[in-house]
Design an enzyme around this catalytic site. Structure first.
Site, PDB file in Angstrom:
ATOM      1  N   HIS A 129       3.494  -7.336   1.841  1.00  0.00           N
ATOM      2  CA  HIS A 129       2.908  -8.251   2.802  1.00  0.00           C
ATOM      3  C   HIS A 129       1.853  -9.123   2.136  1.00  0.00           C
ATOM      4  O   HIS A 129       1.409  -8.853   1.023  1.00  0.00           O
ATOM      5  CB  HIS A 129       2.271  -7.484   3.965  1.00  0.00           C
ATOM      6  CG  HIS A 129       1.151  -6.570   3.530  1.00  0.00           C
ATOM      7  ND1 HIS A 129       1.370  -5.296   3.097  1.00  0.00           N
ATOM      8  CD2 HIS A 129      -0.191  -6.751   3.457  1.00  0.00           C
ATOM      9  CE1 HIS A 129       0.225  -4.728   2.779  1.00  0.00           C
ATOM     10  NE2 HIS A 129      -0.755  -5.594   3.002  1.00  0.00           N
ATOM     11  N   GLU A 142      -1.559  -0.008   8.413  1.00  0.00           N
ATOM     12  CA  GLU A 142      -2.539  -0.881   9.043  1.00  0.00           C
ATOM     13  C   GLU A 142      -1.914  -1.708  10.161  1.00  0.00           C
ATOM     14  O   GLU A 142      -0.688  -1.827  10.258  1.00  0.00           O
ATOM     15  CB  GLU A 142      -3.168  -1.813   8.003  1.00  0.00           C
ATOM     16  CG  GLU A 142      -2.177  -2.702   7.299  1.00  0.00           C
ATOM     17  CD  GLU A 142      -2.763  -3.388   6.067  1.00  0.00           C
ATOM     18  OE1 GLU A 142      -3.858  -3.040   5.630  1.00  0.00           O
ATOM     19  OE2 GLU A 142      -2.082  -4.297   5.551  1.00  0.00           O
ATOM     20  N   HIS A 157       0.844  -1.192   0.000  1.00  0.00           N
ATOM     21  CA  HIS A 157       0.000   0.000   0.000  1.00  0.00           C
ATOM     22  C   HIS A 157       0.882   1.246   0.000  1.00  0.00           C
ATOM     23  O   HIS A 157       1.927   1.280   0.665  1.00  0.00           O
ATOM     24  CB  HIS A 157      -0.908   0.031   1.225  1.00  0.00           C
ATOM     25  CG  HIS A 157      -1.706  -1.214   1.429  1.00  0.00           C
ATOM     26  ND1 HIS A 157      -2.601  -1.688   0.488  1.00  0.00           N
ATOM     27  CD2 HIS A 157      -1.735  -2.097   2.450  1.00  0.00           C
ATOM     28  CE1 HIS A 157      -3.157  -2.797   0.940  1.00  0.00           C
ATOM     29  NE2 HIS A 157      -2.650  -3.064   2.129  1.00  0.00           N
ATOM     30  N   ARG A 182      -1.208  -4.905  -6.175  1.00  0.00           N
ATOM     31  CA  ARG A 182      -0.833  -6.321  -6.179  1.00  0.00           C
ATOM     32  C   ARG A 182       0.508  -6.496  -6.894  1.00  0.00           C
ATOM     33  O   ARG A 182       0.692  -6.034  -8.021  1.00  0.00           O
ATOM     34  CB  ARG A 182      -1.884  -7.177  -6.884  1.00  0.00           C
ATOM     35  CG  ARG A 182      -3.219  -7.224  -6.176  1.00  0.00           C
ATOM     36  CD  ARG A 182      -4.121  -8.307  -6.768  1.00  0.00           C
ATOM     37  NE  ARG A 182      -5.489  -8.092  -6.368  1.00  0.00           N
ATOM     38  CZ  ARG A 182      -6.411  -7.478  -7.114  1.00  0.00           C
ATOM     39  NH1 ARG A 182      -6.089  -7.054  -8.324  1.00  0.00           N
ATOM     40  NH2 ARG A 182      -7.633  -7.301  -6.673  1.00  0.00           N
TER      41      ARG A 182
END
Length: 322
Positions: free
Chosen positions: A173, A115, A98, A193
């Site tokens: 991740h 996150e 991200h 992705r």
């Protein structure tokens, strides 16, 4: 002003399973059920208020009418700052990354995405990807993706119930098969992705990769600090509390309620309660008739400046605020 029980939006990503339906009573007519966006004001899946005077209104619409419910620490021009999810990984998620705020705002007109993950449960052998196992370069990664050998460059970490992981924007991740996760993140739906195992969706199409953008935002250094440091548990009559994560975007506590406890929701920030196990009741101390009953899987939004609240029951919860 009152506590509000929320109904989530659901997502049917191809790697999802059935545990959110069978174990957390998420009755949604989608299959598989990969994610539920429990507290969301994001246009891609806002949650809905199901109790009180605002029942039937989505959270994003409520906050347009009452931006003060977010609190004085939140800039109303930037909107609601977080998104809280349940994630059921029946299969491996894609290897992804991200962007940070600056890149995401410039290229996607959204926030970036830092996150944290709280592992609610993990099947034996469940793992996740957290960064790289060694130093890499764009050329190494491009060749590995083309040849399907990216896995050898990734750092794999075993996961167990109760583990906590913090993922700053830019960290490559992937959640592995068998992990059931509570995720607290910035309010964003931007994912790049890197690799998706050559899978196809229900229409027979490969999902889009975003390799070039991913290279622009990812950290290629070795990620040495994976799990959070040992946590301090504070015990009180009727409950225990421990700080799981604090960053510039949010703060998350785990609370084990054995009988009950009282707490305040100040004018500085809203709070979100996510019930992981058990059940209980929440009420305003000054208005005892306003009772919200909750059980495993429920999510409650508490507007800023709500005042003094009392919770009773036996439950494990995450409490999130800014």
């Amino acid at each position: 002003m009152e506590p509000m029980l929320l109904k989530p939006a659901g997502k049917d990503y191809l790697w999802g399973g059935t545990r959110l339906k069978t174990e957390y009573d998420k009755q949604m007519d989608i299959e598989p059920l990969a994610e539920t966006w429990e507290c969301s004001a994001h246009p891609d899946g806002p949650s809905m208020i199901v109790t009180g005077q605002y029942a039937g209104m989505t959270l994003d619409k409520l906050l347009e009418v009452h931006p003060e419910y977010m609190g004085t620490k939140v800039d109303p021009e930037k909107g609601f700052p977080i998104l809280v999810k349940f994630i059921d990984a029946d299969k491996d998620l894609s290897v992804q990354v991200h962007p940070d705020d600056a890149y995401a705002l410039a290229h996607e007109h959204q926030n970036g995405k830092t996150e944290m993950w709280y592992v609610m449960d993990a099947k034996p052998g469940a793992r996740l990807v957290y960064g790289f196992a060694h130093k890499v370069t764009p050329a190494i990664l491009r060749k590995a993706v083309a040849e399907g050998t990216l896995s050898k460059h990734l750092q794999k970490v075993d996961v167990h119930k109760g583990d906590v992981f913090f993922m700053p924007a830019g960290t490559v991740h992937a959640i592995g098969a068998g992990a059931l996760i509570a995720e607290i993140q910035e309010n964003s739906n931007v994912t790049y992705r890197v690799y998706d195992y050559e899978r196809v969706d229900k229409h027979g199409n490969k999902r889009e990769l975003h390799f070039d953008k991913a290279l622009e935002v990812m950290s290629m250094d070795v990620q040495s600090s994976v799990r959070q440091m040992p946590r301090m548990v504070h015990y009180y009559p009727g409950c225990s509390r421990e700080l799981l994560c604090r960053c510039q975007y949010f703060e998350t506590e785990r609370i084990q309620v054995t009988e009950g406890f009282s707490f305040s929701v100040l004018e500085t920030s809203f709070q979100v309660l996510l019930c992981l196990e058990g059940s209980g009741e929440l009420q305003l101390e000054e208005e005892a008739q306003q009772v919200v009953r909750f059980s495993k899987g429920d999510c409650i939004f508490l507007p800023a400046d709500l005042g003094r609240c009392h919770m009773s029951g036996k439950a494990t919860l995450l409490k999130v605020r800014c």
